[in-house]
Scaffold this motif. Structure first.
Motif, short mmCIF file in Angstrom:
data_model
loop_
_atom_site.label_atom_id
_atom_site.label_comp_id
_atom_site.label_asym_id
_atom_site.label_seq_id
_atom_site.Cartn_x
_atom_site.Cartn_y
_atom_site.Cartn_z
N ARG A 216 -19.88 51.29 -57.34
CA ARG A 216 -18.66 51.45 -56.76
C ARG A 216 -18.06 51.25 -55.73
O ARG A 216 -17.05 51.16 -54.65
N SER A 219 -15.45 49.40 -53.99
CA SER A 219 -14.36 48.88 -54.42
C SER A 219 -13.16 50.22 -53.77
O SER A 219 -13.89 50.66 -52.59
N ASP A 221 -11.25 52.01 -53.64
CA ASP A 221 -10.61 53.88 -53.85
C ASP A 221 -12.94 54.50 -53.18
O ASP A 221 -12.82 55.45 -53.88
#
Length: 287
Positions: A216, A219, A221
């Motif tokens: 992640r 990312s 976000d």
């Protein structure tokens, strides 16, 4: 995974901090009495929360005292001791043993291996006094290790394993409060694990060590997603805490759960924002 369950000293009254520190010193004295200097070396603030929580819930007879120590050789400071500072000291040593083993398996830190073996030599009493609990924690830690090694790593599964370890530690008795304490420990444990993963993600990417946030990290976000997950965990943890009928030192406990546990997360987050700014990049959270 130590060092997250701490107070926000800036938001505490002086009297409250003195009480908090007296429990910490009480645990330190228990470690010295039972496990000597090596036991004291394993001391962290994390188990202070446990001692204050269980003391507030069960209201045992507590001995007030004062002492001087190596850390404070010229000034006496208050101490509080009861059956739960003793329990917290025992669990502190147990966690330190598992932490040393985990660090050795992940990063092959030789001094952690040696320190862990020395602590395990001191921990023989734990296997007798807390036979079932030590067995349960050991099995849960095995599940945790297997979950960390699984590919792909399931963030909910691995954090849940550590949450169950914390729940086992929190649930000191089989009584009407057991379920609530397990729930509190479960969500707090998940929060601690995820905070630790958030803090270490860049180092773990470089070293190739397990971390469920690796995929992640790139990312856009990433920051917002991590913060949302952590807020959900602490919201559930605080909900379980507020169900418990605790009056004594409740403001200290709220300081830890509502503010103190976020201290290291916020420090890491601000450091990353600053580094992104210096590189001329947009901060990861879009701020």
């Amino acid at each position: 995974m130590f060092g997250y369950i701490i107070v926000n000293k800036a938001e505490m009254k002086f009297k409250e901090f003195d009480v908090y520190h007296s429990f910490y010193c009480g645990i330190c004295r228990e470690l010295k009495k039972k496990y000597g200097f090596l036991g004291q070396m394993s001391l962290s603030y994390d188990m202070t929360f446990l001692a204050i929580l269980l003391t507030g819930l069960y209201e045992p007879q507590t001995r007030l005292g004062s002492c001087k120590c190596v850390a404070h050789p010229f000034e006496s400071h208050g101490t509080r001791n009861n059956i739960f500072t003793e329990y917290a000291a025992d669990m502190n040593l147990l966690f330190a043993c598992f932490k040393c083993r985990d660090d050795w398996e992940d990063e092959r830190k030789a001094w952690k291996f040696l320190f862990g073996r020395l602590l395990e030599g001191k921990a023989g009493r734990l296997k007798e006094v807390y036979r079932e609990k030590v067995k349960a924690v050991r099995l849960l830690m095995q599940d945790f290790t297997e979950a960390e090694q699984a590919q792909p790593m399931d963030i909910d599964a691995v954090s849940g394993c550590f949450g169950r370890v914390m729940g086992e530690i929190m649930a000191v008795r089989e009584d009407e409060w057991e379920e609530g304490l397990r729930g509190l420990g479960f969500y707090l444990g998940k929060f601690i694990y995820l905070c630790d993963a958030y803090e270490d993600v860049e180092a773990d990417i470089r070293k190739g060590t397990p971390n469920p946030l690796k995929e992640r990290y790139e990312s856009l976000d990433f920051e917002e997603e991590c913060r949302t997950i952590l807020m959900m965990m602490m919201s559930d943890c605080c909900r379980e805490f507020e169900k418990l009928p605790i009056l004594d030192n409740v403001e200290i406990l709220r300081n830890i759960l509502y503010s103190g546990v976020w201290y290291r997360y916020e420090a890491v987050r601000e450091k990353r924002r600053g580094q992104s700014g210096k590189k001329g990049q947009v901060p990861l959270d879009g701020g």
